[in-house]
Design a protein around this motif. Structure first.
Motif, PDB file in Angstrom:
ATOM      1  N   GLY A  24       0.811  -1.211   0.000  1.00 24.57           N
ATOM      2  CA  GLY A  24       0.000   0.000   0.000  1.00 24.57           C
ATOM      3  C   GLY A  24       0.843   1.259   0.000  1.00 24.57           C
ATOM      4  N   TYR A  25       1.981   1.242  -0.709  1.00 22.48           N
ATOM      5  CA  TYR A  25       2.924   2.361  -0.693  1.00 22.48           C
ATOM      6  C   TYR A  25       2.554   3.362  -1.785  1.00 22.48           C
ATOM      7  CZ  TYR A  25       7.431   4.758  -0.642  1.00 22.48           C
ATOM      8  OH  TYR A  25       8.416   5.695  -0.556  1.00 22.48           O
ATOM      9  N   GLY A  26       2.500   4.618  -1.453  1.00 27.33           N
ATOM     10  CA  GLY A  26       2.241   5.670  -2.433  1.00 27.33           C
ATOM     11  C   GLY A  26       0.770   5.829  -2.756  1.00 27.33           C
ATOM     12  N   THR A  27       0.516   6.658  -3.749  1.00 30.48           N
ATOM     13  CA  THR A  27      -0.871   6.982  -4.102  1.00 30.48           C
ATOM     14  C   THR A  27      -1.551   5.860  -4.887  1.00 30.48           C
ATOM     15  OG1 THR A  27      -0.084   8.090  -6.102  1.00 30.48           O
ATOM     16  CG2 THR A  27      -0.403   9.456  -4.153  1.00 30.48           C
ATOM     17  N   HIS A  28      -0.791   4.930  -5.481  1.00 29.22           N
ATOM     18  CA  HIS A  28      -1.366   3.843  -6.270  1.00 29.22           C
ATOM     19  C   HIS A  28      -1.269   2.498  -5.560  1.00 29.22           C
ATOM     20  CE1 HIS A  28      -1.851   6.518  -9.672  1.00 29.22           C
ATOM     21  NE2 HIS A  28      -0.585   6.909  -9.515  1.00 29.22           N
ATOM     22  N   HIS A  30       1.209   0.704  -4.327  1.00 30.44           N
ATOM     23  CA  HIS A  30       2.258  -0.178  -4.846  1.00 30.44           C
ATOM     24  C   HIS A  30       2.908  -0.955  -3.704  1.00 30.44           C
ATOM     25  CE1 HIS A  30       2.818   1.503  -9.014  1.00 30.44           C
ATOM     26  NE2 HIS A  30       1.925   2.310  -8.487  1.00 30.44           N
ATOM     27  N   ILE A  31       3.706  -1.953  -4.092  1.00 27.57           N
ATOM     28  CA  ILE A  31       4.518  -2.693  -3.128  1.00 27.57           C
ATOM     29  C   ILE A  31       5.918  -2.093  -3.164  1.00 27.57           C
ATOM     30  CG2 ILE A  31       5.515  -4.927  -2.530  1.00 27.57           C
ATOM     31  CD1 ILE A  31       3.098  -6.213  -3.928  1.00 27.57           C
ATOM     32  N   HIS A  32       6.461  -1.792  -2.001  1.00 26.96           N
ATOM     33  CA  HIS A  32       7.769  -1.155  -1.870  1.00 26.96           C
ATOM     34  C   HIS A  32       8.739  -2.165  -1.278  1.00 26.96           C
ATOM     35  CE1 HIS A  32      10.505   1.852   0.227  1.00 26.96           C
ATOM     36  NE2 HIS A  32      10.651   2.101  -1.060  1.00 26.96           N
ATOM     37  N   ASN A  33       9.800  -2.499  -2.016  1.00 24.40           N
ATOM     38  CA  ASN A  33      10.818  -3.446  -1.560  1.00 24.40           C
ATOM     39  C   ASN A  33      12.146  -2.726  -1.352  1.00 24.40           C
ATOM     40  OD1 ASN A  33       9.500  -6.110  -1.715  1.00 24.40           O
ATOM     41  ND2 ASN A  33       9.239  -5.553  -3.859  1.00 24.40           N
ATOM     42  N   VAL A  34      12.799  -3.028  -0.253  1.00 23.27           N
ATOM     43  CA  VAL A  34      14.120  -2.474   0.036  1.00 23.27           C
ATOM     44  C   VAL A  34      15.030  -3.629   0.454  1.00 23.27           C
ATOM     45  CG1 VAL A  34      15.459  -0.927   1.507  1.00 23.27           C
ATOM     46  CG2 VAL A  34      13.164  -0.271   0.794  1.00 23.27           C
ATOM     47  N   LEU A  35      16.171  -3.754  -0.226  1.00 15.90           N
ATOM     48  CA  LEU A  35      17.164  -4.768   0.121  1.00 15.90           C
ATOM     49  C   LEU A  35      18.426  -4.049   0.566  1.00 15.90           C
ATOM     50  CD1 LEU A  35      18.077  -7.733   0.209  1.00 15.90           C
ATOM     51  CD2 LEU A  35      18.862  -7.435  -2.150  1.00 15.90           C
ATOM     52  N   LYS A  36      18.834  -4.286   1.801  1.00 17.25           N
ATOM     53  CA  LYS A  36      20.043  -3.671   2.350  1.00 17.25           C
ATOM     54  C   LYS A  36      21.117  -4.732   2.496  1.00 17.25           C
ATOM     55  CE  LYS A  36      17.642  -0.189   5.071  1.00 17.25           C
ATOM     56  NZ  LYS A  36      17.463   0.376   6.414  1.00 17.25           N
ATOM     57  N   MET A  37      22.316  -4.407   2.043  1.00 20.07           N
ATOM     58  CA  MET A  37      23.472  -5.284   2.210  1.00 20.07           C
ATOM     59  C   MET A  37      24.515  -4.515   3.015  1.00 20.07           C
ATOM     60  SD  MET A  37      23.811  -7.018  -1.546  1.00 20.07           S
ATOM     61  CE  MET A  37      24.253  -5.498  -2.329  1.00 20.07           C
ATOM     62  N   ARG A  38      25.060  -5.159   4.030  1.00 18.85           N
ATOM     63  CA  ARG A  38      26.043  -4.507   4.893  1.00 18.85           C
ATOM     64  C   ARG A  38      27.290  -5.373   4.997  1.00 18.85           C
ATOM     65  NH1 ARG A  38      23.089  -2.477  10.156  1.00 18.85           N
ATOM     66  NH2 ARG A  38      24.927  -1.185  10.213  1.00 18.85           N
ATOM     67  N   PRO A  39      28.168  -5.293   3.983  1.00 19.98           N
ATOM     68  CA  PRO A  39      29.362  -6.143   4.009  1.00 19.98           C
ATOM     69  C   PRO A  39      30.351  -5.709   5.086  1.00 19.98           C
ATOM     70  CG  PRO A  39      29.435  -4.660   2.139  1.00 19.98           C
ATOM     71  CD  PRO A  39      28.100  -4.473   2.793  1.00 19.98           C
ATOM     72  N   ALA A  40      30.993  -6.693   5.682  1.00 21.83           N
ATOM     73  CA  ALA A  40      32.055  -6.448   6.664  1.00 21.83           C
ATOM     74  C   ALA A  40      33.287  -7.221   6.200  1.00 21.83           C
ATOM     75  CB  ALA A  40      31.619  -6.915   8.048  1.00 21.83           C
ATOM     76  N   LEU A  41      34.326  -6.499   5.853  1.00 20.73           N
ATOM     77  CA  LEU A  41      35.551  -7.104   5.343  1.00 20.73           C
ATOM     78  C   LEU A  41      36.685  -6.881   6.335  1.00 20.73           C
ATOM     79  CD1 LEU A  41      35.237  -5.742   1.709  1.00 20.73           C
ATOM     80  CD2 LEU A  41      34.529  -7.966   2.562  1.00 20.73           C
ATOM     81  N   PRO A  42      37.310  -7.940   6.813  1.00 21.51           N
ATOM     82  CA  PRO A  42      38.424  -7.757   7.746  1.00 21.51           C
ATOM     83  C   PRO A  42      39.672  -7.265   7.024  1.00 21.51           C
ATOM     84  CG  PRO A  42      38.157 -10.054   7.218  1.00 21.51           C
ATOM     85  CD  PRO A  42      37.024  -9.336   6.544  1.00 21.51           C
ATOM     86  N   PHE A  43      40.398  -6.414   7.673  1.00 26.18           N
ATOM     87  CA  PHE A  43      41.689  -5.955   7.134  1.00 26.18           C
ATOM     88  C   PHE A  43      42.609  -5.665   8.286  1.00 26.18           C
ATOM     89  CE2 PHE A  43      39.101  -2.214   7.681  1.00 26.18           C
ATOM     90  CZ  PHE A  43      39.960  -1.271   8.218  1.00 26.18           C
TER      91      PHE A  43
END
Length: 48
Positions: A24-28, A30-43
């Motif tokens: 139910g996102y927005g005036t029409h 719609h379906i709102h999808n958010v994909l978050k990626m949080r990489p952690a690289l050791p150094f």
């Protein structure tokens, strides 16, 4: 004792994902999808 033997998890790479979906996102309604990626690289850091 080698440094990696004391902390074996320190050399691992982690890439967690988080997916959020909103309906139910927005005036029409719609379906709102958010994909978050949080990489952690050791150094390593040295004195230089």
């Amino acid at each position: 004792m080698p440094k990696d033997a004391r902390s074996p998890i320190a050399a691992m790479i982690s890439v967690p994902f988080q997916h959020n979906r909103s309906f139910g996102y927005g005036t029409h309604n719609h379906i709102h999808n958010v994909l978050k990626m949080r990489p952690a690289l050791p150094f390593g850091m040295n004195e230089q």
